[in-house]
Design a protein around this motif. Structure first.
Motif, PDB file in Angstrom:
ATOM      1  N   UNK A  28       0.436 -10.787  -5.326  1.00  0.00           N
ATOM      2  CA  UNK A  28      -0.824 -11.541  -5.422  1.00  0.00           C
ATOM      3  C   UNK A  28      -1.393 -11.496  -6.838  1.00  0.00           C
ATOM      4  N   UNK A  29      -1.941 -12.632  -7.291  1.00  0.00           N
ATOM      5  CA  UNK A  29      -2.499 -12.730  -8.646  1.00  0.00           C
ATOM      6  C   UNK A  29      -3.944 -12.248  -8.661  1.00  0.00           C
ATOM      7  N   UNK A  30      -4.119 -11.010  -8.274  1.00  0.00           N
ATOM      8  CA  UNK A  30      -5.444 -10.391  -8.289  1.00  0.00           C
ATOM      9  C   UNK A  30      -5.406  -9.186  -9.222  1.00  0.00           C
ATOM     10  N   UNK A  31      -6.556  -8.764  -9.762  1.00  0.00           N
ATOM     11  CA  UNK A  31      -6.552  -7.620 -10.691  1.00  0.00           C
ATOM     12  C   UNK A  31      -5.974  -6.349 -10.096  1.00  0.00           C
ATOM     13  N   UNK A  32      -5.977  -6.224  -8.772  1.00  0.00           N
ATOM     14  CA  UNK A  32      -5.458  -5.003  -8.161  1.00  0.00           C
ATOM     15  C   UNK A  32      -3.942  -4.912  -8.263  1.00  0.00           C
ATOM     16  N   UNK A  33      -3.259  -6.065  -8.312  1.00  0.00           N
ATOM     17  CA  UNK A  33      -1.799  -6.063  -8.299  1.00  0.00           C
ATOM     18  C   UNK A  33      -1.179  -6.668  -9.557  1.00  0.00           C
ATOM     19  N   UNK A  34      -1.891  -7.526 -10.267  1.00  0.00           N
ATOM     20  CA  UNK A  34      -1.372  -8.144 -11.488  1.00  0.00           C
ATOM     21  C   UNK A  34      -2.135  -7.606 -12.679  1.00  0.00           C
ATOM     22  N   UNK A  35      -1.438  -6.845 -13.532  1.00  0.00           N
ATOM     23  CA  UNK A  35      -2.053  -6.225 -14.706  1.00  0.00           C
ATOM     24  C   UNK A  35      -1.603  -6.966 -15.968  1.00  0.00           C
ATOM     25  N   UNK A  36      -2.560  -7.665 -16.605  1.00  0.00           N
ATOM     26  CA  UNK A  36      -2.232  -8.350 -17.849  1.00  0.00           C
ATOM     27  C   UNK A  36      -2.269  -7.407 -19.047  1.00  0.00           C
ATOM     28  N   UNK A  37      -3.007  -6.308 -18.921  1.00  0.00           N
ATOM     29  CA  UNK A  37      -3.104  -5.322 -19.995  1.00  0.00           C
ATOM     30  C   UNK A  37      -2.706  -3.954 -19.465  1.00  0.00           C
ATOM     31  N   UNK A  38      -1.906  -3.238 -20.248  1.00  0.00           N
ATOM     32  CA  UNK A  38      -1.507  -1.886 -19.856  1.00  0.00           C
ATOM     33  C   UNK A  38      -2.714  -0.961 -19.837  1.00  0.00           C
ATOM     34  N   UNK A  39      -3.687  -1.235 -20.704  1.00  0.00           N
ATOM     35  CA  UNK A  39      -4.888  -0.406 -20.740  1.00  0.00           C
ATOM     36  C   UNK A  39      -5.706  -0.524 -19.459  1.00  0.00           C
ATOM     37  N   UNK A  40      -5.393  -1.502 -18.603  1.00  0.00           N
ATOM     38  CA  UNK A  40      -6.110  -1.659 -17.331  1.00  0.00           C
ATOM     39  C   UNK A  40      -5.572  -0.739 -16.243  1.00  0.00           C
ATOM     40  N   UNK A  41      -4.460  -0.035 -16.492  1.00  0.00           N
ATOM     41  CA  UNK A  41      -3.899   0.873 -15.494  1.00  0.00           C
ATOM     42  C   UNK A  41      -4.809   2.084 -15.316  1.00  0.00           C
ATOM     43  N   UNK A  42      -5.005   2.475 -14.061  1.00  0.00           N
ATOM     44  CA  UNK A  42      -5.859   3.606 -13.734  1.00  0.00           C
ATOM     45  C   UNK A  42      -5.124   4.579 -12.825  1.00  0.00           C
ATOM     46  N   UNK A  43      -5.730   5.735 -12.602  1.00  0.00           N
ATOM     47  CA  UNK A  43      -5.107   6.761 -11.775  1.00  0.00           C
ATOM     48  C   UNK A  43      -4.885   6.271 -10.338  1.00  0.00           C
ATOM     49  N   UNK A  44      -5.762   5.387  -9.863  1.00  0.00           N
ATOM     50  CA  UNK A  44      -5.620   4.876  -8.499  1.00  0.00           C
ATOM     51  C   UNK A  44      -4.402   3.968  -8.345  1.00  0.00           C
ATOM     52  N   UNK A  45      -3.825   3.501  -9.450  1.00  0.00           N
ATOM     53  CA  UNK A  45      -2.655   2.630  -9.384  1.00  0.00           C
ATOM     54  C   UNK A  45      -1.346   3.404  -9.209  1.00  0.00           C
ATOM     55  N   UNK A  46      -1.373   4.712  -9.393  1.00  0.00           N
ATOM     56  CA  UNK A  46      -0.166   5.528  -9.271  1.00  0.00           C
ATOM     57  C   UNK A  46       0.358   5.450  -7.835  1.00  0.00           C
ATOM     58  N   UNK A  47       1.695   5.325  -7.714  1.00  0.00           N
ATOM     59  CA  UNK A  47       2.394   5.212  -6.425  1.00  0.00           C
ATOM     60  C   UNK A  47       2.112   3.888  -5.724  1.00  0.00           C
ATOM     61  N   UNK A  48       1.557   2.907  -6.441  1.00  0.00           N
ATOM     62  CA  UNK A  48       1.278   1.598  -5.859  1.00  0.00           C
ATOM     63  C   UNK A  48       2.228   0.553  -6.450  1.00  0.00           C
ATOM     64  N   UNK A  49       2.378  -0.547  -5.716  1.00  0.00           N
ATOM     65  CA  UNK A  49       3.196  -1.667  -6.163  1.00  0.00           C
ATOM     66  C   UNK A  49       2.329  -2.605  -6.988  1.00  0.00           C
ATOM     67  N   UNK A 104       0.800  -1.225   0.000  1.00  0.00           N
ATOM     68  CA  UNK A 104       0.000   0.000   0.000  1.00  0.00           C
ATOM     69  C   UNK A 104       0.836   1.280   0.000  1.00  0.00           C
ATOM     70  N   UNK A 105       2.043   1.224   0.539  1.00  0.00           N
ATOM     71  CA  UNK A 105       2.888   2.418   0.563  1.00  0.00           C
ATOM     72  C   UNK A 105       4.343   2.016   0.321  1.00  0.00           C
ATOM     73  N   UNK A 106       4.653   1.551  -0.898  1.00  0.00           N
ATOM     74  CA  UNK A 106       6.006   1.033  -1.165  1.00  0.00           C
ATOM     75  C   UNK A 106       7.092   2.094  -1.054  1.00  0.00           C
ATOM     76  N   UNK A 107       6.775   3.363  -1.355  1.00  0.00           N
ATOM     77  CA  UNK A 107       7.803   4.399  -1.308  1.00  0.00           C
ATOM     78  C   UNK A 107       8.325   4.615   0.111  1.00  0.00           C
ATOM     79  N   UNK A 108       7.471   4.387   1.100  1.00  0.00           N
ATOM     80  CA  UNK A 108       7.895   4.523   2.495  1.00  0.00           C
ATOM     81  C   UNK A 108       8.451   3.220   3.044  1.00  0.00           C
ATOM     82  N   UNK A 109       7.833   2.091   2.674  1.00  0.00           N
ATOM     83  CA  UNK A 109       8.219   0.805   3.255  1.00  0.00           C
ATOM     84  C   UNK A 109       9.494   0.247   2.660  1.00  0.00           C
TER      85      UNK A 109
END
Length: 622
Positions: free
Chosen positions: A97-118, A61-66
């Motif tokens: 984890x192999x969930x849509x929140x962390x594993x992106x199979x398509x670049x088009x699936x990236x959203x603004x909420x994914x910025x600064x996330x692992x 959730x906060x990779x830049x700090x952790x």
């Protein structure tokens, strides 16, 4: 990351995980002699979830700090058992984890909420920039109180330094100058471009790309055409300064923490018992074409590559050219071949240039640096490149693929960039005959396809599909279509394999089986071969042995290799007295094989040679 917890608490969490899973690796790094080298410690997020759940949640959730706390824990662990800890040890976080929140199979699936996330991203490397040195830190001095300030470059903004505007000592100084007498701290830096996999896209979708930053030990570890899984932190990058009332130019980029190949072997539990069942599973919507499907399967599998005593690589990839009348399912075969190959590129020769097939030099807009953009043959490295309408490629563009097909490399000298790229790809091509007429005979083949002999010789098999009038075949074909694309004679036990199962099997036998020729196979091939077809025969025999799930290429495999080569000569009626287009699957495969094998032995004068087709044969060492 929970703000109520102190950094020391997270460091203790990370230390607990490191001592349980990474202690041997950290001790190994501490024992290394090179203090300036960069070292990696792989951090398995799934394993950390069970050992240090709070630390795992902080990283996600906060990779830049952790992340700095994790690397501090690694440093502390080094210092606990050595007096000379290594300074450049990096935590390489992987296995998210192999969930849509962390594993992106398509670049088009990236959203603004994914910025600064692992997150992890699947894709193919299409461009690699030069490895450069990036200044990591810079020291500034306050002109008023002479206080020294260390500023870290922002990697998400191409390493730009944010010059201080106020002195941290609260003095009135607002002017800061860099210290010139302090040696700069630099590290390796490389930009690569990752394109999403075509297999994961919907029909009509355009593949999108994303810039990925590789630093330190990750730099220069991938090349164009590699299928990769990248784990990292997503950032925004501003390509030009912000100006009031002016449109901003911003793009997404991923700073990699870990990168690995995605060509992992998948388990396959069921062995092959009927070769024809696999062949029926190739493009099942097309009736019959037994010989064509067998040769396509043999080409996709390929032979065994090796290096000769001089160090030159002898290719194992077997290229195939299909020549046929319009409407003979050439394009469908190519599309299905691309579908069942783990790595594939499908293109058409009409409008294709040499740069599109090989590489092109482009200038990066942000840095002005020249980079190489990979073409179809480079992207298909280790897989298959399917080219429809092959004759549509212009003559001056065809010369660019001679080296790529035979030497399996591509020598590049463009815009001051001189390098050699791998193109270890199988080429499956299809053409219509010139003038709508197929001429038989070795001398007539270049006339039929409109391709010069030097390029034509790169193909192991040139298969002709001649649509002749055949009432019996037309009746069988119409019954197949009216029965819902299912042959009336097909038993329920003969259910075809799924595309995924077929892909896994072909990949398994291609990577794990390295067959050698048996004495009987050598006897057959040495008696039959012509000089220009010797290597092709060996490759085809190896590929058929793999298809039969064997470590030894026997006389049976040699016979089918000869049948494949015969299909590209003037003796086009090979199986059952019918052409390759009108060749149904034999009802009794063994009987049909023995009939053809006796015919081959008779032609070669080997009736009394005592060649066995079914007994196990010891391989010949080479």
């Amino acid at each position: 990351m929970q703000t109520s917890r102190l950094p020391s608490e997270y460091i203790r969490e990370f230390d607990k995980y490191l001592r349980k899973t990474c202690l041997d690796r950290i001790k190994e790094i501490s024992a290394e002699e090179d203090d300036t080298a960069h070292y990696a410690v792989e951090i398995d997020i799934i394993a950390m979830q069970n050992i240090a759940p709070d630390g795992c949640a902080a990283l996600l959730h906060d990779p830049q700090t952790a992340l700095p706390l994790l690397e501090e824990a690694i440093q502390n662990l080094q210092e606990s058992f050595t007096d000379n800890p290594k300074a450049n040890v990096h935590a390489r976080v992987c296995h998210l984890p192999s969930t849509p929140a962390y594993l992106k199979q398509n670049i088009s699936a990236l959203r603004n909420r994914d910025v600064d996330k692992l997150l992890s991203l699947l894709g193919t490397i299409t461009r690699t920039g030069s490895v450069m040195l990036r200044e990591v830190t810079r020291e500034y001095i306050c002109s008023k109180c002479k206080n020294t300030i260390v500023v870290t470059g922002d990697i998400s903004q191409r390493g730009a330094f944010a010059v201080p505007t106020r002195c941290p000592r609260s003095c009135p100084g607002t002017k800061f100058v860099p210290l010139d007498d302090v040696p700069p701290v630099c590290r390796e830096y490389q930009e690569v471009k990752v394109q999403e996999k075509v297999q994961h896209l919907d029909v009509g979708s355009i593949p999108r790309s994303l810039i990925v930053i590789l630093t330190d030990d990750l730099a220069d570890t991938v090349k164009p055409g590699d299928d990769v899984v990248v784990s990292g932190i997503l950032y925004r990058r501003w390509n030009k300064p912000l100006i009031v009332d002016s449109r901003s130019d911003v793009e997404l980029m991923l700073v990699a923490l870990h990168i690995s190949s995605n060509n992992e072997k998948k388990s396959f539990l069921h062995q092959l018992t009927a070769r024809n069942l696999i062949l029926k599973s190739i493009c099942p919507q097309i009736y019959g074409m037994y010989l064509l499907k067998m040769i396509v399967a043999m080409s996709l599998i390929g032979g065994v590559s090796y290096c000769d005593p001089s160090g030159s690589r002898i290719r194992g990839e077997s290229h195939l050219l299909i020549v046929g009348d319009p409407g003979t399912a050439k394009s469908q075969i190519l599309r299905y071949a691309a579908k069942i190959s783990p790595r594939s590129v499908l293109t058409t020769g009409i409008g294709t240039t040499s740069a599109g097939l090989t590489v092109t030099a482009v200038r990066e807009a942000g840095t002005g640096e020249w980079m190489l953009d990979a073409g179809a043959l480079v992207l298909a490295d280790g897989g298959v490149c399917c080219i429809d309408e092959f004759d549509g490629i212009k003559n001056h563009d065809r010369g660019a693929i001679h080296e790529a097909m035979e030497q399996q490399t591509l020598s590049v000298a463009k815009a001051g960039l001189v390098c050699t790229l791998d193109t270890r790809a199988t080429v499956l091509a299809a053409v219509n005959p010139k003038g709508g007429k197929i001429y038989f005979g070795g001398d007539q083949l270049p006339i039929t396809v409109g391709i010069a002999s030097p390029l034509l010789s790169r193909f192991d098999v040139v298969l002709t599909l001649l649509d002749q009038k055949n009432e019996q075949w037309d009746r069988q074909l119409s019954s197949f279509i009216l029965n819902g694309y299912e042959a009336p004679s097909m038993e329920k036990a003969d259910k075809i394999w799924s595309t995924e199962r077929l892909r896994q099997y072909l990949y398994y036998i291609k990577t794990d089986l390295k067959p050698k020729l048996s004495p009987n196979a050598q006897t057959l091939l040495s008696k039959y071969y012509t000089m220009e077809r010797a290597s092709a025969l060996v490759r085809l025999a190896h590929s058929h042995a793999r298809l039969m799930f064997r470590e030894t290429a026997t006389a049976l495999d040699a016979v089918f290799a000869i049948a494949a080569v015969e299909a590209s000569s003037d003796t086009h009626e090979v199986v059952g007295g019918m052409g390759a287009l009108h060749a149904p699957f034999p009802e009794n495969p063994r009987q049909e094989f023995e009939k053809y094998a006796r015919f081959i032995l008779g032609k070669l004068g080997l009736e009394d040679a005592g060649i066995s087709f079914y007994e196990d044969d010891a391989p010949v060492d080479s």
